[in-house]
Design a protein around this motif. Structure first.
Motif, PDB file in Angstrom:
ATOM      1  N   ASP A   1       6.136  -1.868  -1.846  1.00  0.00           N
ATOM      2  CA  ASP A   1       5.660  -3.244  -1.972  1.00  0.00           C
ATOM      3  C   ASP A   1       5.191  -3.456  -3.409  1.00  0.00           C
ATOM      4  O   ASP A   1       4.063  -3.084  -3.771  1.00  0.00           O
ATOM      5  N   ARG A   2       6.042  -4.051  -4.249  1.00  0.00           N
ATOM      6  CA  ARG A   2       5.733  -4.192  -5.667  1.00  0.00           C
ATOM      7  C   ARG A   2       4.589  -5.165  -5.925  1.00  0.00           C
ATOM      8  O   ARG A   2       3.728  -4.911  -6.749  1.00  0.00           O
ATOM      9  N   ASP A   3       4.581  -6.309  -5.243  1.00  0.00           N
ATOM     10  CA  ASP A   3       3.559  -7.317  -5.535  1.00  0.00           C
ATOM     11  C   ASP A   3       2.354  -7.242  -4.605  1.00  0.00           C
ATOM     12  O   ASP A   3       1.420  -8.020  -4.743  1.00  0.00           O
ATOM     13  N   GLY A   4       2.369  -6.329  -3.654  1.00  0.00           N
ATOM     14  CA  GLY A   4       1.204  -6.097  -2.814  1.00  0.00           C
ATOM     15  C   GLY A   4       0.907  -7.215  -1.816  1.00  0.00           C
ATOM     16  O   GLY A   4      -0.229  -7.399  -1.418  1.00  0.00           O
ATOM     17  N   ASP A   5       1.924  -7.953  -1.384  1.00  0.00           N
ATOM     18  CA  ASP A   5       1.702  -9.071  -0.455  1.00  0.00           C
ATOM     19  C   ASP A   5       1.938  -8.684   0.993  1.00  0.00           C
ATOM     20  O   ASP A   5       1.880  -9.534   1.877  1.00  0.00           O
TER      21      ASP A   5
ATOM     22  N   GLU B   1      11.547  -6.860  -0.558  1.00  0.00           N
ATOM     23  CA  GLU B   1      11.963  -8.237  -0.310  1.00  0.00           C
ATOM     24  C   GLU B   1      13.179  -8.589  -1.097  1.00  0.00           C
ATOM     25  O   GLU B   1      13.424  -8.146  -2.136  1.00  0.00           O
TER      26      GLU B   1
ATOM     27  N   SER C   1       3.063   1.437   0.597  1.00  0.00           N
ATOM     28  CA  SER C   1       2.613   0.617  -0.537  1.00  0.00           C
ATOM     29  C   SER C   1       3.487   0.813  -1.777  1.00  0.00           C
ATOM     30  O   SER C   1       3.587  -0.091  -2.600  1.00  0.00           O
TER      31      SER C   1
END
Length: 159
Positions: free
Chosen positions: A150-154, A159, A147
C-alpha cells in the motif's frame, strides 16, 4: 641668462608613438595597399593591342579547332537488402508464497475459543505477484494485504 657652470639639460628621449596610434595609421595603409593590389591583379589582361596582328588578313591566320566530347556514365544503386526482424518472447514467472498456519482443534485443550480465525495467510512479495494471482486490489484486513504493498497508506494495496 644661462649659467656657464651649469651643464646643459639632458635631451629627453623621444617616445615612440603608442600602439593604438600606430594601428591608426598602419592598418588603413595596409588596407589601401590590399585593395590596390587586388585591383592590379584583377586587371590581369594586357592593355596593349598588337596592331600588326590585326593588320593581317583573317585568311592567313590558322583557326584553332576545338572538340568537346561529353561522356555520360550511368550509375545504378543496388536495391536495399531485406531487413531481418527477430522477435524475442520473454516469459516472466512470478513466485507466490503461501504460508499456511495450522491451528489446534477446539477440543484439544489449546485455549483458543474460535476455530474460524485466519486458517491460512497469504503473502505477496510485490504487486506484480498479487496481480498474477488475480486478487488485486487488496483491502486492509483481507488475506494477502500488507503495508509494503500500500504505497499511499489508504488501506487499498496494489490499486
Amino acid at each position: 641668462m644661462t649659467n656657464p657652470y651649469m651643464p646643459p639639460p639632458l635631451p629627453q628621449p623621444v617616445r615612440p608613438a603608442p600602439r593604438w596610434a600606430r594601428k591608426r595609421y598602419v592598418l588603413p595603409a595596409l588596407g589601401l595597399a590590399l585593395f590596390i593590389g587586388i585591383g592590379i591583379g584583377a586587371s590581369g589582361q594586357d592593355t596593349k593591342t598588337d596592331t600588326t596582328v590585326d593588320a593581317k588578313p583573317a585568311a592567313a591566320k590558322p583557326q584553332p579547332t576545338m572538340t568537346v566530347t561529353a561522356t555520360a556514365t550511368e550509375t545504378t544503386t543496388p536495391a536495399p537488402a531485406p531487413t531481418v526482424t527477430t522477435t524475442k518472447t520473454v516469459t516472466k514467472t512470478v513466485k507466490v508464497t503461501r504460508t499456511v498456519t495450522a491451528q489446534a482443534a477446539a477440543g484439544s485443550g489449546s485455549g483458543s475459543g474460535s476455530g474460524d480465525s485466519g486458517s491460512s495467510s497469504v503473502y505477496y512479495t510485490n504487486c506484480t505477484a498479487a496481480r498474477a494471482a488475480g486478487v488485486t486490489p487488496l483491502y486492509a484486513g483481507e488475506p494477502g494485504y500488507d503495508s509494503h504493498l500500500d504505497r499511499d497508506g489508504d488501506g487499498v494495496a496494489c490499486e
